[in-house]
Write an enzyme that holds these catalytic residues in place. Sequence first.
Site, PDB file in Angstrom:
ATOM      1  N   ASP A 195       0.823  -1.202   0.000  1.00 38.17           N
ATOM      2  CA  ASP A 195       0.000   0.000   0.000  1.00 38.17           C
ATOM      3  C   ASP A 195       0.868   1.269   0.000  1.00 38.17           C
ATOM      4  O   ASP A 195       1.875   1.326   0.705  1.00 38.17           O
ATOM      5  CB  ASP A 195      -0.856  -0.040   1.281  1.00 38.17           C
ATOM      6  N   GLU A 258       1.990  -0.208  -4.854  1.00 37.78           N
ATOM      7  CA  GLU A 258       0.985   0.774  -5.254  1.00 37.78           C
ATOM      8  C   GLU A 258       1.665   2.133  -5.320  1.00 37.78           C
ATOM      9  O   GLU A 258       2.136   2.652  -4.302  1.00 37.78           O
ATOM     10  CB  GLU A 258      -0.168   0.836  -4.239  1.00 37.78           C
TER      11      GLU A 258
HETATM   12  C1  GLC Z   1      -4.284   2.986  -0.644  1.00 40.82           C
HETATM   13  C2  GLC Z   1      -5.488   2.082  -0.647  1.00 40.82           C
HETATM   14  C3  GLC Z   1      -6.688   2.887  -0.213  1.00 40.82           C
HETATM   15  C4  GLC Z   1      -6.441   3.374   1.202  1.00 40.82           C
HETATM   16  C5  GLC Z   1      -5.133   4.155   1.295  1.00 40.82           C
HETATM   17  C6  GLC Z   1      -4.698   4.333   2.714  1.00 40.82           C
HETATM   18  O1  GLC Z   1      -4.361   3.973  -1.585  1.00 40.82           O
HETATM   19  O2  GLC Z   1      -5.643   1.498  -1.905  1.00 40.82           O
HETATM   20  O3  GLC Z   1      -7.873   2.156  -0.305  1.00 40.82           O
HETATM   21  O4  GLC Z   1      -7.497   4.186   1.636  1.00 40.82           O
HETATM   22  O5  GLC Z   1      -4.078   3.492   0.640  1.00 40.82           O
HETATM   23  O6  GLC Z   1      -4.230   3.136   3.225  1.00 40.82           O
END
Ligand code: GLC
Length: 521
Positions: A195, A258
């Site tokens: 994440d 991500e």
């Molecule tokens: C990422 C996740 C999202 C979440 C954020 C904070 O972007 O995909 O859903 O709210 O991180 O953890």
Amino acid sequence: MQDLSWWKHAVVYQIYPRSFQDSNDDGIGDLNGICNRLDYLVELGIDAIWISPIYPSPMADFGYDVADYCGIDPIFGTMEDFDRLLEEVHRRRLRLILDFVPNHTSDQHPWFVESRTSRENPKRDWYVWRDQPNNWQSHFGGSAWEFDKETAQYYLHEFLKEQPDLNWRNPAVKSAMFEALRFWLRKGVDGFRVDVMWLMIKDDQFRDNPPNPGYALGQGSRAQFLPVYDADRPEIHALVAEMRGVLEEFGDRVLIGEIYLPVPRLMDYYGQHLGGANLPFNFQLLQCAWTADELARTISGYMAALPDGAWPNWVLGNHDKSRIASRIGLLKARAAAILLLSLPGTLTIYNGEELGMQDVPIRPEEVQDPAEKRQPGIGMGRDPERTPMPWDSSPPGGFTSGIPWLPIGDVNLAVNVQSSKEEPDSMLSLYRRLLRLRREETALVWGRLTDVSSTNDVLQFLRSGTDERFVFVMNLAEERRQVVIGSGKIVASTSLRREGESVSGAIGLEPAEALIVKVGL
Ligand code: GLC
């Protein structure tokens, strides 16, 4: 193909666990629900599943606020349920990827509970505490700093105040978090989706972010500033490499990051000598305009920017973005499916995409997402793309016998799994055919991608393996177009009746029609 790591030729299927399948009638999906639906995934033809967080959590951000990195939230089941799921996944020769949330914990995590007790607490420095805030803004709106009365200091939270940021400059944090990774790797988990990887390290001098000259009223408060000092800091790459090292201890596992950054900076996350993330998520197709020109630019730009030896990947949707069928329309979403399955590298499909699921309108009283609650009415909400899977045409869609935590939505009931399976021309049947084709014609996975062009709103490119060549074409014009692609056979099409057709010379394409043609060498 044989010499490729499993994840290189994998199609990954993202499961948003709250919305996949409920097994205990509480209206929220769970691990046993996923287990009961594994055969659906096998029939679909995917290779791996990535499950969004299932760890114990107060659910302030629906699992992205973790209170224990080595447990399972009771909403989703037990550790025994997880072990059984992992076993069942592997028994079907699928792989299991977990979500890892390293940037922040829940404020209920014992580490933070301790950290906030006193300035002298040994866990104090596990989080980011300061006497004064700077101008950094939370992704969910408002200052990223929260004043804590007890100890009269501010702590950093890039997201909700219930999600305090960990201090990754502290070696103790690093080793505790790496141990959590090892806990799951030892169980046999095949990799992690990390994440907000690009946010993990912040400026050590806490400099203010500069103002964003492009800021317009109506955007979230974070858009007021350019994220120069609280994102994508140079130190991140050494950290990602160390994280990769942890996975390497266990052999062929995958590290997916991500990362929302412009392409050149995204590429840095492959790391020096490709020692960083195996797959920095490529969100280009989530963000670009759906025109032939823009897609051609996006696809060739991304491919050209890949470092030597780096493996590409593609994504059409996830639990944070409006669904592809809503962004570009159902008809073009069918063509997008063919585009996705024609691209080289690792692909990720978001649950429901294979049905043509659309965003479900959410009434104000139904809103669940904290992003919408904190900044209402400016398009921040993510509930519309997180609604439950429709498995059949009954009102709760076969998802639950209780009351679903988000509405199923009539629009999605109409494309439920049961009826889509029976309909040869459904999106689901199209995805199944495409996934089968990609398995049979492995040149679609690893073959060269060349000749990307856009002419008169028609996007075209060539995929070449050792002995096969495939032409992809997609008409994004409002009217019919003709293209000349040589002689061959249509192996995939948005209109079922064309599959198997032999073509030579000029061929006509209806608006939103896409084809893959296997051409002679
Ligand atoms: C990422 C996740 C999202 C979440 C954020 C904070 O972007 O995909 O859903 O709210 O991180 O953890």
